[in-house]
Design an enzyme around this catalytic site. Structure first.
Site, short mmCIF file in Angstrom:
data_model
loop_
_atom_site.label_atom_id
_atom_site.label_comp_id
_atom_site.label_asym_id
_atom_site.label_seq_id
_atom_site.Cartn_x
_atom_site.Cartn_y
_atom_site.Cartn_z
N CYS A 48 26.83 90.33 28.32
CA CYS A 48 27.85 89.85 27.37
C CYS A 48 27.52 88.47 26.81
O CYS A 48 27.89 88.16 25.68
CB CYS A 48 29.24 89.84 28.01
SG CYS A 48 29.52 88.47 29.15
N CYS A 153 32.62 96.66 36.05
CA CYS A 153 31.82 97.88 36.20
C CYS A 153 32.48 98.95 35.35
O CYS A 153 33.70 99.11 35.40
CB CYS A 153 31.78 98.31 37.67
SG CYS A 153 30.98 99.92 37.90
N LEU A 266 31.13 65.60 26.66
CA LEU A 266 30.78 65.75 28.07
C LEU A 266 30.75 67.24 28.39
O LEU A 266 31.65 67.98 28.00
CB LEU A 266 31.79 65.05 28.97
CG LEU A 266 31.42 63.62 29.41
CD1 LEU A 266 31.43 62.70 28.19
CD2 LEU A 266 32.39 63.12 30.47
N ASN A 270 30.32 74.28 31.27
CA ASN A 270 29.89 75.01 30.06
C ASN A 270 30.66 76.31 29.87
O ASN A 270 30.23 77.18 29.13
CB ASN A 270 28.38 75.29 30.11
CG ASN A 270 27.81 75.59 28.72
OD1 ASN A 270 28.20 74.96 27.74
ND2 ASN A 270 26.92 76.56 28.63
N GLU A 1275 33.21 114.27 32.61
CA GLU A 1275 34.23 113.83 31.66
C GLU A 1275 35.67 114.12 32.09
O GLU A 1275 36.60 113.44 31.68
CB GLU A 1275 34.01 114.52 30.31
CG GLU A 1275 32.69 114.23 29.66
CD GLU A 1275 32.48 115.11 28.45
OE1 GLU A 1275 32.72 114.64 27.33
OE2 GLU A 1275 32.09 116.29 28.64
#
Length: 1357
Positions: A48, A153, A266, A270, A1275
């Site tokens: 991502c 997940c 500063l 992050n 499915e």
């Protein structure tokens, strides 16, 4: 502002015990990029790029010289700037263990517990667990859930991952399911048909796991220990191409730098700046890092409060708060408790480990969880500069960013002072997000009240909200007006009106959901009101007042407003039928065999497409996409992009030598664009960064076209459709409607869904030097389709193109058609430049371009008798197909074919049509229309039940297929397994007992309601065409006895390679250890069909079986001649006798056809039957819900591999749960997809799965058609998650009944907190109706909810 160009300082850190010294570090390079590209450690995955999924998790270790301890913590490598790691030790999944040397217990257990499917997320899961165990070798269940809260997940459904982690937790005493000390399974299964001996509940043997030995872990490098104990004081500077990173060693140096560069930011964790720079293009030329300054990480406790350094991570803040709460009396820790509560759900563990308190405070995000609490808690900010210390309050003015209350140039935040709370003071915090964990809040709030001692008279009041403005907002005026008021219902009512007046939210507010957010403003205050009231009446903080002041007591039924849903570690039982006792031990069929790549997934040694090492002269490609929804392309100017360093070429439609896609579906746009995100051209450059930057310099001029259509409703209005309507009809519908007791008409909306495969679309194209040959490595479900598309695009024979698929990091239908487009564009680039081309979409582009599940708008008209028997049903569905046909016509056909689900309705009309809109084309997705369409059918059932006054399960039973019959399209089938699944599900779930318990709970609780629902399923497997069911395999036996198996199926995580080797092992009568699958390749097995429609293992298994049987027939004479010989003896003898040891196996396919003109056919080989029961509890005040329990019974017949099949069922169910509850696509009015990352688009997390999650494979079931009587289950589990949706609807209906509201409200999926809250209409929603609700209202609380209802008695406090 730029710094002089000069050489950078030396960066020293360790990776997996080895020293790394870097001299020219670019501040824009992240740890993830460095690991993958420089060190070739590809275990950490790029999924991502914004810290939202956990696939890139690694562990950072740092030594704290103050407390003399080494801290180990998990981080998101995609956000960690490499420059920030001076003196740190990094451990990646490769450093934890390897299949070549020694497996770590974490790796072994997650693999052997079947906690991996596609394996793309597994290294991140392993690292989160590993970091947890480094700190807590015997973690609690709560710590386990917390550790995995930041990891996503898409395959497994989380249960087996959590199960592997649970093996490290201390053993609980007795079975937690029953609380009796005797396992509930023993009690249940002993009474089941066939007895306990036939049923197995162990998918892995826990006793076989190697023990965890903490003494064997990597030590912290002594060199780094010395560096930490004797830190360098000099400033480190790293110069990049665009950014300068400066890391001072002392506080004085930092303040001097800040004074010199007041505009410099500063940067600590992050976690805010990183995503902004990546996604929003924010750019800052100078960054100052305070990471090496211990002064900013100090914590000081005083008699009146707590001072926490701005450099403390949120995890450190959390630990500090927990510690002080344990030390001080409760009355002093009110603010700390509120902060701690929000820290438990704020982001994921990795982000909390990285983000700092200072960064969180200074960022002042509108959704900040901590700033509102700090504001009402009277926190003070200690600001530092060269001029000294300055203090400012963290109040409404600071949060609003007023210059007079903000930091001055040259100042930094040194620490935050949080005072103790006082006697007669109460603080609470609230938040509501799309899901429980790792989600930004829609609205949050913090509230503090202080009473005049011994009374309920308000002396101080503070209220702050997040999520209702551009920054956190305080309600100062409201608080002032309520001073001196008594804490009673009159004050409550006035406070609500004042809050709505002051905390204004216009109808056009950013983020939408205005009525919901306004309702939360007052709902949260009501919760606070009751919490404080409870504390006043029963709390230990309130001694008897001298004046005998009495406090109102809360009525029992209203106490349910108190408390919030807690996250607990799920429990579950998985049952399946044991293999026959006479089956040879060597025969693996029917046994829970671990995924072939499981251990490689867990060690990071499983190679995915982008893990392939860089090829010589390789170039990178990035795509340029349309920014308009419907426009003519006037011009494309690439001159500025071509002038950039590193840019090699720009690929446009003119460069395509062959066919540019279809007439209506171009690979590269020509003349016009039909949606935002349509690919216009592609940039080829020497690096991925250069290519990406160059895309911003391509100037496309547009001329807008009309109409622009986004919704199904608009498409219907403009008669905008992609294909003719598909219709099936039986009986006489119109006549039947004239002979029924009642008729109900309704509609339902089902939102779209993003595939969110963990591995985004990616391809590597390598042109060969001769004969125009190409080697392509693609993440695809259909390599033959990629091959054909590239062939027509380049105008070369298919035989010159070889597509390789080793493994795919999730597909779910999204990698059937789309990879061919990206492969073809990359191939054009490779041919034009003569260089290998690597194209890897980042998450935002992938979500923008590729489309997903078709949104649906369904209308129904149902006629029925008062008994609940449905006599006539007419359903018409419209799908939003996007701008081109893609698979929309097929999806529409399958939707119509599957709409009847499990019900026999003699007069039935089903219609479906795909709409053309100006959105990216929607495509194949797991379930292929069934999860949307069957929701319409089941909604009809619940509507009938509501009108008849009967439980929905009674209506379902009454109208279900009972005997051998034919479907609406005249295909015969026996519903016997369906009935068995239904009855067993009701029995295993104790449905009728729990239905009664739910009703009792709802009578006693006004603000929380429970719902329970059970749904049946008849799911058709396969493609509706015989040719799509063919398959081939190639089996080679080598002279040493080893066997190589190749087949046409692709490994997507569903374990197809594992199952194929199980088949080959049985057929050849040799151990699986003799067998190997290398990859899927179009050069080995040609003309393959997409691995889709749940049919992959079925048809490829038959082909492998055929090849093995051919080989065994060839070997029979040799075996007869030497029956005592070994397998290797036989093979060597066959070689000597010139017997071919290679065979092609082939399966011609199941017969399947559909005649739409006649409305009949046998379109499907067989059906999978199942049933699921789910129970939920909703909070009517917030719309939140918790999933109490789910029981699934699935007709798998004779499972090839129960562990894989249970994993497929659970994974599909949880993915379906996302479709029906949390996954919501948001578009701008211009057609731009806003929800393009895991931060905005919420797939289920580990905290979202049911607290009890049981799966049973129906025993003693057979089908003669398939290989070994197995069934494809990829499915079918998806739709069973609708049991959660209908359980939520059941709970909402209970709330509406109690409020005398109509039960038959329009259902919309997903059932988000917003929709649930607004459906539970009450006096608070009344106050907030419409974007411009009146500023003054009659006190609704006192009219619709008399005071005596709330206050039933008075008691002395």
């Amino acid at each position: 502002m730029s710094c002089p160009s000069q050489s950078s300082d030396e960066l020293v850190f360790f990776v997996n015990g080895r020293k790394v010294t870097e001299k020219n570090v670019d501040p824009e390079v992240t740890l993830l990029v460095f690991l993958r590209k420089s060190l070739r450690l590809t275990g950490a995955k790029d999924a991502c790029g914004t810290g939202g999924c956990g696939a890139c998790t690694v562990m950072v270790s740092q030594h704290d010289p103050v407390c003399k301890k080494t801290r180990h913590f998990s981080v998101m490598a995609c956000l960690v700037p490499l420059c920030s790691l001076h003196g740190a030790a990094i451990t990646t999944v490769e450093g934890v263990g390897s299949i070549k040397t020694r497996l770590h217990p974490v790796q072994e257990r997650i693999a052997k517990s079947h906690g991996t499917q596609c394996g793309f997320c597994t290294p991140g899961m392993v690292m989160s667990l590993y970091a947890l165990l480094r700190n807590h070798p015997q973690p609690s269940e709560e710590q386990l859930m917390e550790a995995l809260g930041g990891n996503l997940c898409r395959c497994t459904g989380y249960r087996p991952i959590l199960e592997s982690g649970r093996t490290f937790c201390p053993e609980p005493s007795g079975c937690q399911q029953s609380g009796t000390g005797k396992c509930c399974l023993d009690q249940k299964e002993s009474n089941s048909p066939g007895g306990k001996s036939d049923i197995c509940t162990e998918l892995f043997v826990k006793d076989e796991f190697q023990p965890l030995d903490p003494t064997q872990e990597l030590i912290f490098p002594p060199e780094l220990l010395r560096m930490a104990e004797n830190p360098e004081k000099q400033t480190l500077t790293f110069y990049g191409e665009r950014i300068t990173w400066t890391s001072p060693g002392t506080l004085q140096d930092l303040l001097a730098l800040k004074a010199k560069y007041p505009e410099a930011l500063l940067i600590s964790g992050n976690t805010c700046l990183g995503p902004a720079m990546k996604s929003q293009g924010h750019f800052y030329p100078i960054l100052l890092s305070p990471a090496r300054i211990p002064d900013l990480r100090m914590v000081t406790k005083t008699s009146d409060g707590l001072t926490i350094g701005s450099g403390c991570s949120l995890t450190q803040v959390k630990d500090t708060l927990a510690e002080i709460i344990s030390e001080l009396p409760e009355e002093k820790t009110q603010t700390y408790r509120a902060l701690l509560k929000h820290l438990q759900s704020l982001a994921g563990q990795q982000i909390r480990n990285m983000a700092t308190l200072g960064g969180h405070v200074i960022s002042r995000h509108c959704y900040s969880d901590l700033n509102p609490i700090l504001s009402v808690g009277s926190a003070v900010l200690n600001l530092l500069s060269e001029e000294g210390l300055r203090q400012i309050p963290l109040d409404g003015q600071f949060l609003a960013g007023l210059v007079s209350a903000d930091l001055k140039p040259g100042e930094i935040l040194g620490s935050v002072y949080i005072p103790h709370s006082q006697k007669w003071e109460f603080v609470s915090a609230f938040r509501q997000a799309q899901c429980h964990q790792n989600a930004l809040p829609e609205v949050n709030a913090a509230m503090r009240v202080r009473f005049k001692e011994g009374t309920d008279t308000i002396q101080e009041l503070s209220i702050a909200y997040g999520g209702v403005g551009s920054s956190a907002t305080t309600a100062h005026s409201t608080c002032q007006r309520l001073l001196g008021r008594r804490w009673n219902a009159l004050t409550l009512d006035e406070a609500c009106r004042l809050l709505l007046d002051e905390v204004s939210l216009p109808g056009s507010a950013l983020g939408g959901k205005v009525d919901f957010r306004r309702t939360l403003i007052v709902s949260f205050f009501f919760k606070f009101y009751l919490e404080v009231l409870q504390e006043l009446t029963v709390g230990v903080t309130a001694p008897e007042p001298a004046d005998s002041q009495r406090y109102p007591e809360i009525a029992d039924q209203f106490r349910s407003a108190l408390g919030e849903f807690q996250v607990t570690l799920p429990q579950g039982i998985q049952t399946y039928q044991k293999v026959d006792s006479h089956q040879p031990l060597q025969d693996p069929v029917g046994r829970p065999i671990m995924h072939l790549s499981g251990l490689k997934h867990a060690t990071g040694e499983a190679i995915f497409c982008d893990d392939i090492p860089r090829v010589d002269n390789e170039l990178f490609m990035a795509l340029v996409t349309s920014t308009r929804a419907h426009a003519r392309i006037v011009s494309i100017d690439s001159s500025e992009a071509l002038d950039l360093p590193g840019v090699v070429d720009v690929i446009t439609a003119e460069d395509i030598p062959g066919t540019n896609g279809d007439e209506d579906n171009k690979l590269l746009a020509v003349d016009k664009v039909l949606c935002v995100g349509q690919v216009i051209c592609a940039v080829v450059a020497e690096t991925d960064v250069q290519a990406k930057r160059a895309t911003d310099k391509i100037k496309v001029t547009y001329e807008d076209l009309k109409p622009v259509i986004f919704t199904i409703e608009d498409a219907i209005k403009h008669n905008s459709f992609l294909c003719p309507e598909k219709t099936l009809e039986q009986g006489n519908v119109e006549e039947a409607f004239e002979n029924v007791d009642q008729i109900v008409e309704g509609e339902i909306h089902v939102g779209g869904q993003e595939h969110f495969y963990m591995e985004t679309q990616r391809v590597l194209v390598i042109p060969k030097t001769e004969d125009k040959e190409l080697d392509m490595y693609v993440s695809t479900q259909d390599p033959a389709h990629v091959q054909k598309t590239v062939s027509s695009t380049l105008n070369i024979p298919i035989s010159r193109i070889t597509c390789h698929v080793k493994r795919v990091g999730g597909g779910f239908g999204g990698k059937v058609a789309r990879p061919a487009v990206f492969g073809a564009i990359a191939a054009v680039g490779a041919v034009k430049t003569g260089h290998p081309i690597r194209l890897v979409l980042d998450r935002e582009d992938d979500m923008l371009i590729t489309g997903g599940r078709h949104p649906l708008f369904g209308k129904y008209k149902v006629g029925f008798m008062n008994s609940g028997r449905i006599k006539a049903l007419d359903i018409r569905c419209y799908l939003n197909g996007g701008c081109t046909l893609d698979d929309s016509e097929l999806v529409t056909e399958f939707l119509v074919l599957k709409l009847e689900n499990a019900y026999k309705i003699r007069n039935l009309r089903l219609r479906g049509r795909a709409c053309m809109t100006n959105l990216p084309s929607n495509t194949a997705f797991r379930g292929f229309g069934f999860p949307q369409g069957a929701l319409v059918t089941e909604s009809c059932i619940t509507a009938v039940a509501a009108k008849c006054g009967l439980p929905p399960e009674k209506i379902r039973e009454k109208n279900m297929y009972k005997t051998v019959d034919k479907t609406i399209y005249k295909q015969a089938f026996s519903p016997e397994p369906l009935i068995r699944c239904w009855k067993e599900c009701l029995d295993k779930s104790s449905f009728h007992i729990r239905r009664t318990q739910v009703e009792e709970f709802n009578k006693k609780n006004y603000w929380k309601k429970r719902g329970i629902a059970v749904v049946p399923m008849k799911f058709s497997v396969g493609f509706a065409a015989t040719s799509y069911h063919q398959a081939a395999a190639l089996v080679h036996i080598y002279t040493d006895g080893s066997v190589l198996v190749a087949h046409g199926g692709n490994e997507l995580g569903q374990g197809i390679h594992t199952k194929m080797l199980q088949v080959a092992s049985r057929e050849l009568r040799i151990p699986m250890s003799h067998l190997h699958v290398c990859e899927t390749s179009t050069a080995t097995v040609p003309n393959t069909v997409a691995t889709a429609a749940s049919i992959g293992a079925d048809v490829n298994g038959r082909a492998v079986q055929d090849a093995c049987q051919i080989l065994l027939r060839r070997l029979e004479p040799i075996i007869k001649k030497n029956p005592e010989g070994s397998w290797r003896d036989w093979i060597e003898a066959a070689f000597e006798q010139r017997i071919s040891l290679s065979a092609t196996g082939y399966f011609r396919g199941y017969k399947a056809f559909m005649d739409w003109e006649k409305g009949e056919g046998d379109p499907f080989p067989y059906y999978v039957y199942g049933a699921a029961c789910s129970e939920v509890e909703i909070d009517c005040l917030t719309g939140a819900h918790r999933k109490i329990r789910t029981d699934i019974v699935m007709d798998a017949c004779c499972s090839l591999n129960p562990a894989i099949d249970v994993g497929q069922i659970e994974g599909a169910f949880i993915q379906g749960m996302g479709l029906y509850t949390t996954e919501e696509l948001h578009y701008s009015p211009e057609g731009v997809l806003h929800s393009r990352s895991p931060n905005e688009y919420k797939i289920p997390t580990a905290a979202d799965i049911p607290e009890q999650f049981h799966v049973s494979l129906l025993p003693s079931s057979q089908t003669p058609l398939t290989i070994y009587s197995s069934k494809g289950l990829g499915e079918s589990g998806m739709f069973l998650a609708s049991s959660v949706f209908f359980a939520i609807a059941d709970a909402v209906a209970a709330a509406r009944r109690q409020r005398d509201l109509a039960e038959d409200f329009t259902a919309r999926s997903p059932a988000t907190p917003e929709r649930v809250r607004m459906a539970c209409a009450d006096q608070f929603t009344d106050m907030c109706e419409g974007p411009d609700a009146p500023k003054v209202r009659v006190p609704a609380l006192l009219i619709t909810w008399p005071l005596e209802d709330l206050v039933v008695s008075y008691s002395k406090a």
